[in-house]
Design a protein around this motif. Structure first.
Motif, short mmCIF file in Angstrom:
data_model
loop_
_atom_site.label_atom_id
_atom_site.label_comp_id
_atom_site.label_asym_id
_atom_site.label_seq_id
_atom_site.Cartn_x
_atom_site.Cartn_y
_atom_site.Cartn_z
N LYS A 1 87.70 49.12 4.91
CA LYS A 1 86.71 50.04 5.42
C LYS A 1 87.61 51.28 6.01
N ALA A 2 88.44 50.91 6.98
CA ALA A 2 89.32 52.07 7.50
C ALA A 2 90.16 52.57 6.61
N ASN A 3 90.62 51.93 5.45
CA ASN A 3 91.49 52.54 4.38
C ASN A 3 90.64 53.62 3.56
N TRP A 4 89.47 53.36 3.59
CA TRP A 4 88.51 54.26 2.70
C TRP A 4 88.57 55.71 3.51
N TYR A 5 88.97 55.85 4.79
CA TYR A 5 89.07 56.97 5.23
C TYR A 5 90.35 57.59 5.48
N ALA A 6 91.26 56.51 5.79
CA ALA A 6 92.67 56.85 6.24
C ALA A 6 93.81 55.89 5.89
N GLU A 7 94.98 56.45 5.97
CA GLU A 7 96.28 55.61 5.77
C GLU A 7 96.33 55.05 7.20
N VAL A 8 96.40 53.56 7.46
CA VAL A 8 96.37 52.89 8.68
C VAL A 8 97.56 52.11 8.93
N LYS A 9 98.26 52.10 10.28
CA LYS A 9 99.23 51.45 10.65
C LYS A 9 99.19 50.86 11.80
N ARG A 10 100.09 49.89 12.45
CA ARG A 10 100.11 49.59 13.65
C ARG A 10 101.19 50.50 14.42
N ALA A 11 100.75 50.95 15.69
CA ALA A 11 101.61 51.96 16.37
C ALA A 11 102.35 51.54 17.51
N GLY A 12 102.43 50.11 17.81
CA GLY A 12 102.72 49.80 19.03
C GLY A 12 101.93 48.54 19.70
N SER A 13 102.56 48.26 20.86
CA SER A 13 101.69 47.03 21.55
C SER A 13 101.55 47.67 22.99
N ILE A 14 100.70 47.08 23.78
CA ILE A 14 100.30 47.48 25.01
C ILE A 14 100.35 46.05 25.88
N GLY B 1 81.22 72.24 21.12
CA GLY B 1 82.02 73.27 21.07
C GLY B 1 82.85 73.16 19.60
N PRO B 2 83.93 73.55 19.31
CA PRO B 2 84.75 73.49 17.97
C PRO B 2 84.74 71.95 17.54
N ALA B 3 84.92 71.82 16.34
CA ALA B 3 84.71 70.30 15.79
C ALA B 3 86.17 69.55 15.91
N PRO B 4 86.00 68.36 16.29
CA PRO B 4 87.22 67.79 16.81
C PRO B 4 88.42 67.56 15.72
N THR B 5 89.63 67.66 15.97
CA THR B 5 90.84 67.59 15.14
C THR B 5 91.42 65.98 15.34
N VAL C 1 82.50 51.36 16.02
CA VAL C 1 82.72 52.78 16.64
C VAL C 1 83.78 53.62 15.74
N LEU C 2 84.92 53.25 15.49
CA LEU C 2 85.98 53.77 14.78
C LEU C 2 85.37 54.18 13.59
N LEU C 3 84.72 53.54 12.58
CA LEU C 3 84.42 53.92 11.23
C LEU C 3 83.18 54.79 11.57
N HIS C 4 82.27 54.87 12.60
CA HIS C 4 81.29 55.75 12.69
C HIS C 4 81.82 57.27 13.06
N MET C 5 82.86 57.31 13.97
CA MET C 5 83.43 58.49 14.32
C MET C 5 84.11 59.09 13.02
N LEU C 6 84.79 58.51 12.46
CA LEU C 6 85.28 58.74 11.08
C LEU C 6 84.42 59.29 10.12
N GLU C 7 83.52 58.70 9.87
CA GLU C 7 82.39 59.02 9.05
C GLU C 7 81.68 60.46 9.40
N THR C 8 81.24 60.54 10.55
CA THR C 8 80.50 61.33 11.19
C THR C 8 81.26 62.84 11.52
N PHE C 9 82.60 62.73 11.70
CA PHE C 9 83.54 63.90 11.92
C PHE C 9 84.34 63.96 10.93
N PRO C 10 84.09 64.43 9.78
CA PRO C 10 85.47 64.68 8.86
C PRO C 10 86.40 65.42 9.13
#
Length: 333
Positions: free
Chosen positions: A179-192, A120-124, A138-147
Motif C-alpha cells: 500500500k505504501a508503494n501504491w503512493y511512493a517509492e519507499v526505502k529505509r533511511a537510517g536507524s535511531i 494555509g498552502p497545501a503541504p509539500t 496515519v501514513l497512508l491516510h495522509m498520503l491519500e488525503t494530501f496528494p
C-alpha cells in the motif's frame, strides 16, 4: 550554529521541565517517549531534505522537539496533535523559543485520521515521528488525503520501518509494503537508537523515506479495488493466490481465471507480487463472468483498507512508537 549547540531546540533538561510544568508523566502504557537530543531531530530534518520553500505537515509533535527543528528549515510547519494538553502548550513553546518563526506555524488539534484539510498552502512534505500503533494507517491516510505531499520521512518502530520498505519476496513484505508503494517509492533511511528518548523505549526506531511516484500506478482499477485484493491475498498469506483470493473472486476457479487473465500464476503467493501486479488482478476480477458476485463474500469482505481503518484512529499520546503492534490482521496470519 554548531552541531552540538542546541540553540532554540529542546534538550533533555528542557523536555523534563516542560513535561513537569504540564503535568505530563510519560508512561509505557501511553507509549510516551520524547526526543531529547537536538542532533537527532536536526538529522531527521536533513534526511528529509527539507527545503526553505517547503510547507511541512507534522503528525504528533508532542512537546515540540522535531517541530522546532522543522521550523529552522522550512517555510511553514503545520502540526497535527490529538492530545489536549500537548496541543494547548505547543504554540507557547514555539513563541518562546523561536519567536521570529511563530507566524510560520499552525496547529491543528485533531486526530490525524480525521484530518481532511489543513490551514494555509497545501503541504509539500510530511515529516513525523509516528507511534507504532497508528503508524501505517496515519501514513497512508495522509498520503491519500494530501496528494501535494511530494516527500515523506517518518520515524517508526524498526520493525514497521522494515515492513514498509520491504521488497517483494521478502519475509516481511506485506500489506503495508504494497500500500505504501501504491503512493511512493519507499526505502529505509537510517536507524535511531533508544538513548535519544525520554524515557528510553524498549525498541529501536527506524527512518523511512517515501518519494511520491511521478506517475500513479497505471490501472483501470480504483485504489480501493486494488487494496481489497491486497488485503485478501495477505489475509491467508501462506496459501496460493488461487485459494487466498477465492472469497474475493467468488470461487477458486474464478480466482484462477482472474489470475491467468492478469498473467500471474495461480500458484503464486501474495508476498511475491508487486503493486502493479495486484492492480492487474483487480482489473480482471470479472474474467470468469463473476463480476460483482463476490464483493461481500469470504476474506475480501473482511479486508479493510488500512488507510481508512477506524480502529486505527486511536488517540496519539507519544512522539515515539509504543511496543503495541500496528500490523493489520492480515500481517499476522
Amino acid at each position: 550554529m554548531s552541531s552540538t549547540d542546541p540553540g532554540p531546540l529542546l534538550g533533555p533538561a528542557d523536555i523534563r521541565e516542560l513535561a513537569a510544568a504540564l503535568g505530563v508523566k510519560p508512561t509505557k502504557q501511553r507509549g510516551q517517549n520524547f526526543v531529547i537530543d537536538a542532533n537527532t531531530v536536526r538529522r531527521i530534518v536533513r534526511t528529509a531534505a527539507v527545503r526553505p520553500e517547503d510547507r511541512v505537515v507534522e503528525v504528533g509533535p508532542g512537546l515540540g522537539s522535531l517541530t522546532l527543528a522543522l521550523l529552522e528549515a522550512a517555510e511553514h510547519v503545520t502540526a497535527v496533535e490529538i492530545d489536549d494538553t500537548l496541543a494547548a502548550a505547543l504554540p507557547a513553546t514555539i513563541t518562546a523559543r523561536m519567536p521570529e518563526r511563530a507566524a510560520r506555524f499552525d496547529l491543528v488539534h485533531s486526530d490525524a485520521m480525521r484530518v481532511t484539510e489543513l490551514p494555509g498552502p497545501a503541504p509539500t512534505a510530511l515529516v513525523a515521528n509516528l507511534p507504532y500503533n497508528v503508524a501505517v494507517p496515519v501514513l497512508l491516510h495522509m498520503l491519500e488525503t494530501f496528494p501535494t505531499i511530494e516527500r515523506t520521512l517518518v520515524m517508526v518502530q524498526a520493525e514497521v520501518a522494515d515492513r514498509l520498505a520491504a521488497p517483494p519476496g521478502s519475509k516481511v513484505y506485506g500489506v503495508p509494503s504494497v500500500k505504501a508503494n501504491w503512493y511512493a517509492e519507499v526505502k529505509r533511511a537510517g536507524s535511531i537508537g533508544r538513548t535519544v528518548f525520554w524515557p528510553a523505549p524498549n525498541v529501536d526506531s527506524g527512518l523511512v523515506a517515501l518519494v511520491r511516484r511521478a506517475e500513479p500506478v497505471r490501472t483501470t482499477a480504483t485504489r480501493r479495488e486494488v487494496f481489497t485484493v491486497v488485503d485478501a491475498a495477505f489475509a491467508q498469506r501462506r496459501k496460493t493466490l488461487r485459494a487466498a483470493l477465492s472469497g474475493w473472486a467468488g470461487s477458486a476457479p474464478a480466482a484462477e481465471a482472474a489470475l491467468r487473465a492478469a498473467g500471474i500464476s495461480p500458484q503464486a503467493r501474495g508476498e511475491a507480487l508487486t503493486v502493479e501486479e495486484f492492480a492487474r488482478i483487480a482489473e480482471n476480477k470479472g474474467a470468469a463472468g463473476n463480476t460483482g458476485a463476490a464483493e461481500n463474500t469470504g476474506a475480501a469482505a473482511n479486508g479493510q483498507d488500512a488507510a481508512n481503518d477506524p480502529a486505527a484512529a486511536n488517540g496519539r499520546a507519544a512522539e515515539v512508537p509504543s511496543a503495541a503492534g500496528d500490523q493489520q490482521t492480515a500481517e499476522n496470519q
